[in-house]
Design a protein around this motif. Structure first.
Motif, PDB file in Angstrom:
ATOM      1  N   GLU A 170      31.159  -6.879 -63.376  1.00 60.86           N
ATOM      2  CA  GLU A 170      32.291  -6.250 -64.058  1.00 60.86           C
ATOM      3  C   GLU A 170      31.937  -4.836 -64.503  1.00 60.86           C
ATOM      4  OE1 GLU A 170      34.457 -10.186 -66.040  1.00 60.86           O
ATOM      5  OE2 GLU A 170      32.895  -9.091 -67.132  1.00 60.86           O
ATOM      6  N   PHE A 171      30.734  -4.660 -65.040  1.00 63.14           N
ATOM      7  CA  PHE A 171      30.329  -3.339 -65.514  1.00 63.14           C
ATOM      8  C   PHE A 171      30.177  -2.373 -64.348  1.00 63.14           C
ATOM      9  CE2 PHE A 171      27.150  -0.209 -66.972  1.00 63.14           C
ATOM     10  CZ  PHE A 171      27.828   0.262 -68.077  1.00 63.14           C
ATOM     11  N   GLU A 172      29.616  -2.857 -63.243  1.00 60.12           N
ATOM     12  CA  GLU A 172      29.489  -2.003 -62.065  1.00 60.12           C
ATOM     13  C   GLU A 172      30.866  -1.559 -61.575  1.00 60.12           C
ATOM     14  OE1 GLU A 172      27.232  -4.278 -59.302  1.00 60.12           O
ATOM     15  OE2 GLU A 172      25.472  -4.342 -60.608  1.00 60.12           O
ATOM     16  N   GLY A 173      31.860  -2.448 -61.668  1.00 60.83           N
ATOM     17  CA  GLY A 173      33.219  -2.081 -61.285  1.00 60.83           C
ATOM     18  C   GLY A 173      33.773  -0.981 -62.178  1.00 60.83           C
ATOM     19  N   LEU A 174      33.504  -1.078 -63.487  1.00 55.96           N
ATOM     20  CA  LEU A 174      33.955  -0.039 -64.410  1.00 55.96           C
ATOM     21  C   LEU A 174      33.290   1.297 -64.109  1.00 55.96           C
ATOM     22  CD1 LEU A 174      33.946  -1.981 -67.806  1.00 55.96           C
ATOM     23  CD2 LEU A 174      35.942  -1.210 -66.530  1.00 55.96           C
ATOM     24  N   VAL A 175      31.986   1.251 -63.833  1.00 58.39           N
ATOM     25  CA  VAL A 175      31.261   2.487 -63.517  1.00 58.39           C
ATOM     26  C   VAL A 175      31.788   3.096 -62.223  1.00 58.39           C
ATOM     27  CG1 VAL A 175      29.016   3.426 -62.852  1.00 58.39           C
ATOM     28  CG2 VAL A 175      29.182   1.847 -64.771  1.00 58.39           C
ATOM     29  N   ARG A 176      32.025   2.251 -61.230  1.00 59.35           N
ATOM     30  CA  ARG A 176      32.514   2.750 -59.949  1.00 59.35           C
ATOM     31  C   ARG A 176      33.879   3.432 -60.133  1.00 59.35           C
ATOM     32  NH1 ARG A 176      30.754   1.074 -55.142  1.00 59.35           N
ATOM     33  NH2 ARG A 176      29.967  -0.867 -56.071  1.00 59.35           N
ATOM     34  N   GLU A 177      34.752   2.791 -60.930  1.00 63.13           N
ATOM     35  CA  GLU A 177      36.076   3.360 -61.167  1.00 63.13           C
ATOM     36  C   GLU A 177      35.978   4.666 -61.939  1.00 63.13           C
ATOM     37  OE1 GLU A 177      39.478   1.837 -63.997  1.00 63.13           O
ATOM     38  OE2 GLU A 177      39.604   0.773 -62.085  1.00 63.13           O
ATOM     39  N   SER A 178      35.083   4.700 -62.943  1.00 63.23           N
ATOM     40  CA  SER A 178      34.910   5.909 -63.742  1.00 63.23           C
ATOM     41  C   SER A 178      34.384   7.061 -62.890  1.00 63.23           C
ATOM     42  CB  SER A 178      33.958   5.628 -64.900  1.00 63.23           C
ATOM     43  OG  SER A 178      33.714   6.786 -65.649  1.00 63.23           O
ATOM     44  N   LEU A 179      33.400   6.781 -62.039  1.00 64.86           N
ATOM     45  CA  LEU A 179      32.860   7.821 -61.168  1.00 64.86           C
ATOM     46  C   LEU A 179      33.916   8.294 -60.171  1.00 64.86           C
ATOM     47  CD1 LEU A 179      29.298   6.399 -60.423  1.00 64.86           C
ATOM     48  CD2 LEU A 179      29.872   8.325 -61.895  1.00 64.86           C
TER      49      LEU A 179
END
Length: 658
Positions: A170-179
């Motif tokens: 889930e956190f990796e998904g948030l980071v990917r979206e933010s980037l």
């Protein structure tokens, strides 16, 4: 029968009929399925399909539009994060009621909308973020590192402690979206550059100085002209906000503090002895060494020869101190370079573990009483140590610790009594929260009353920021119920209830008539002063000397050569007016006026302008300025990019969900 139905529903005619019948359903299906605003959305960002940029939003096939929603849950989480951040920054000044304003909510929502706009634009532009970029970003977050390196265990613990907890996926998904959403604006921001000419222009402007002459005009005479009823009424209606009666509340409260509690009974020896046994490890006299020393100081940057000479001197002093009949204190007074102990013969008193630097402590605690040792090297230089007496760690007897134990037990008894009384009062109030009297009477406390008072005019317990905040909170005002206990000090709390509330309202004209008349006269006086000053400015602009204009007004000219831009002189507003004045041309000064605090007017004339000199900047200063200007330009470009995107997309906000 089913076969007949099938036969009758085939063919082009049946297809047309079924198609026509489906159209009404398009208007009753949940719009979220068609790309419309869903019931749980606070806002939505929509863009026409990339293959038809000009598609109108009302087109029946709007389900082909690309869209992203800001859910109510997403908005509330972000709003709570902002609340916590503001509370930490403002401390006691934080006002929950003010924070809940519509303006604050829209500000938070606008930030989320911008993120959705950027994400949608990135998707339409084909921006993708690889796994390696996500992994690299996460590994660079300090919260997930131990000794500067990424730690998987720390990473897992940090994610599980978040609210709400998140899995690595889930956190990796948030980071990917933010980037993904930040890639283009960050690229715009970091690609900005500033030329040498722009740097020079900024230096010339920011470093500009002006030769100015100023004239402080006499105060305008008091206005004595009659003020008519029409003047009074017109001013009152136009300036009602200046004549408001502030919001006030009256509260009743029950106070629980030390004075309401009976003095605790003195604890008997059995209780104190049990406490002593339970906490016996506290009552141990620490191990110590009664020591003296001689320091031969060596600076950190000293060369090898200097260090060698200091070591030899310390070794010689150690040998003298070890000689039979040697006077260590006399040696220390004559030779030690420690100003803190030299005059006392090198006496350090009782030294406990953990006080001195490691080499000093290790040597001292390895010595025997009466021993002299040295040289001992530390960061300060070389030491000669003398151990005069040894104190081993020993248990403090109960009799010696009894007074401290009794004092602690009394404090614990007071805190327990306070907690029990507060808890009992709270329980009773919860049974009937619309009044404090029965609960207070049950526990033997008094209901008191304060008010009416405003936010700016508080006394007694109402002066506490916590009490004031609760008293003016929407929940207590509307419900009329009692608050939770509000702590206003150690073992000191109050429970309050709002019994009267008066909203902010305009005071009647009859009540403020004299104030209105004074305001009208003050306004007339200000306008008269401005008109008189403006007339004098025009005389200077027409070519008359400032000194002559000043003399005619009964004032003097004050020279201000080399006035720098941005200086708060004569005032920030005056400096701004002076530097907004045109550059003088052909020897003709540039004139203007400004008002000082209190309304008094002043004239000025700019006689010369001296731009800043770019040549005075060092190479490092120039590069730093260039970097700062590039950052400003980059931030402006990124902001302009987001604004332009919002014009291209359709943004819908559901105010009722905020």
């Amino acid at each position: 029968m089913l076969q007949k139905l099938r036969d009758r529903t085939t063919g082009w005619a049946a297809t047309v009929i079924i198609g026509l019948l489906m159209i009404p359903f398009l208007f009753v299906i949940d719009h979220s399925y068609m790309g419309g605003m869903g019931a749980n959305d606070a806002a939505q960002v929509k863009a026409p399909p990339s293959w038809w940029q000009g598609a109108p939003s009302w087109w029946p096939v709007s389900l082909l539009w690309e869209h992203r929603e800001v859910s109510v849950e997403e908005f509330r989480q972000r709003f709570e994060q902002e609340r916590m951040q503001q509370r930490q920054q403002q401390g006691e000044a934080f006002d929950p009621r003010e924070f809940e304003s519509v303006e604050n909510k829209r500000k938070v929502l606008d930030g989320l909308i911008d993120e959705k706009v950027l994400l949608l634009a990135a998707e339409r532009a084909g921006v993708t973020i690889g796994d390696a970029a996500v992994r690299s970003y996460i590994e660079g977050i300090p919260a997930f590192q131990v000794d500067g390196k990424f730690d998987a265990t720390r990473y897992q613990l940090a994610l599980s402690s978040q609210m709400p907890p998140r899995t690595p996926k889930e956190f990796e998904g948030l980071v990917r979206e933010s980037l993904r959403q930040s890639l283009i604006p960050v690229g715009l921001g970091t690609s900005a550059f500033v030329t040498q000419a722009e740097v020079d222009r900024m230096v010339r402007l920011s470093g500009e100085k002006r030769d100015v002459e100023a004239v402080l005009l006499p105060e305008q005479a008091e206005d004595t002209a009659p003020v008519t009823d029409a003047d009074i009424g017109g001013w009152y209606e136009a300036h009602k906000q200046d004549f408001m009666r502030p919001e006030t509340v009256t509260i009743e409260y029950v106070e629980v503090g030390a004075e309401q509690l009976p003095a605790p009974a003195e604890a008997d020896d059995a209780v104190l002895r049990k406490r002593y046994e339970d906490e016996k490890s506290r009552f141990v006299e620490p191990e110590g060494r009664l020591a003296s020393h001689i320091l031969v100081r060596v600076d950190a940057g000293a060369d090898e020869a200097t260090r060698k000479a200091a070591e030899e001197k310390a070794a010689r002093l150690a040998a003298e101190a070890k000689a039979p009949g040697a006077d260590f204190a006399a040696l220390a007074k004559a030779n030690s370079e420690d100003p803190g102990s030299r005059d006392n013969g090198g006496d350090l008193g009782w030294v406990e573990k953990g006080v001195m630097v490691a080499p000093f402590e290790q040597a001292l605690f390895a010595m025997q009483a009466g021993e002299v040792r040295g040289p001992v090297q530390t960061d300060f230089g070389y030491h000669v140590l003398q151990l005069r007496e040894v104190r081993t760690g020993a248990q403090v007897p109960f009799e010696q610790a009894r007074e401290e134990l009794a004092r602690e037990q009394a404090q614990a008894d007071r805190e327990r009594a306070y907690s029990e009384l507060t808890g009992r009062l709270t329980d009773l109030i919860y049974q009937n929260p619309s009044t404090l009297e029965p609960a207070a009477k049950e526990v033997g406390l008094q209901v008191q009353r304060i008010g009416p008072f405003s936010r700016e005019n508080t006394v007694g317990v109402a002066a506490s920021p916590e009490v004031k905040r609760a008293a003016f909170s929407e929940s207590l005002i509307e419900d009329g119920t009692a608050s939770d206990p509000i702590e206003i000090g150690p073992n000191h709390s109050v429970v309050i209830r709002v019994v009267e509330h008066a909203p902010e309202q305009a005071r009647p004209l009859a009540e403020v008539r004299e104030q209105v008349i004074a305001a009208v006269r003050a306004d007339r006086r200000t306008k008269a002063a401005e008109a008189a000053a403006e007339a004098l400015v025009k005389r200077v602009q027409a070519g008359e000397a400032l000194s002559a204009v000043a003399a005619s007004a009964g004032a003097e000219v004050v020279p201000m050569p080399g006035l720098p831009r941005g200086a708060p002189a004569p005032s920030p507003e005056a400096n701004k007016a002076i530097f907004e004045a045109p550059v003088p041309v052909e020897g003709k000064p540039s004139a203007g006026r400004f008002a000082l605090p209190g309304g008094r007017q002043a004239l000025f004339a700019v006689n010369a302008v001296h731009p800043g000199n770019p040549e005075e900047l060092s190479k490092e200063q120039r590069e730093q300025l260039r970097s700062q200007l590039a950052q400003i330009d980059g931030a402006a470009a990124a902001e302009a990019y987001v604004r332009q995107l919002r014009k291209q997309f359709t943004v819908a906000v559901q105010e009722s969900q905020l």
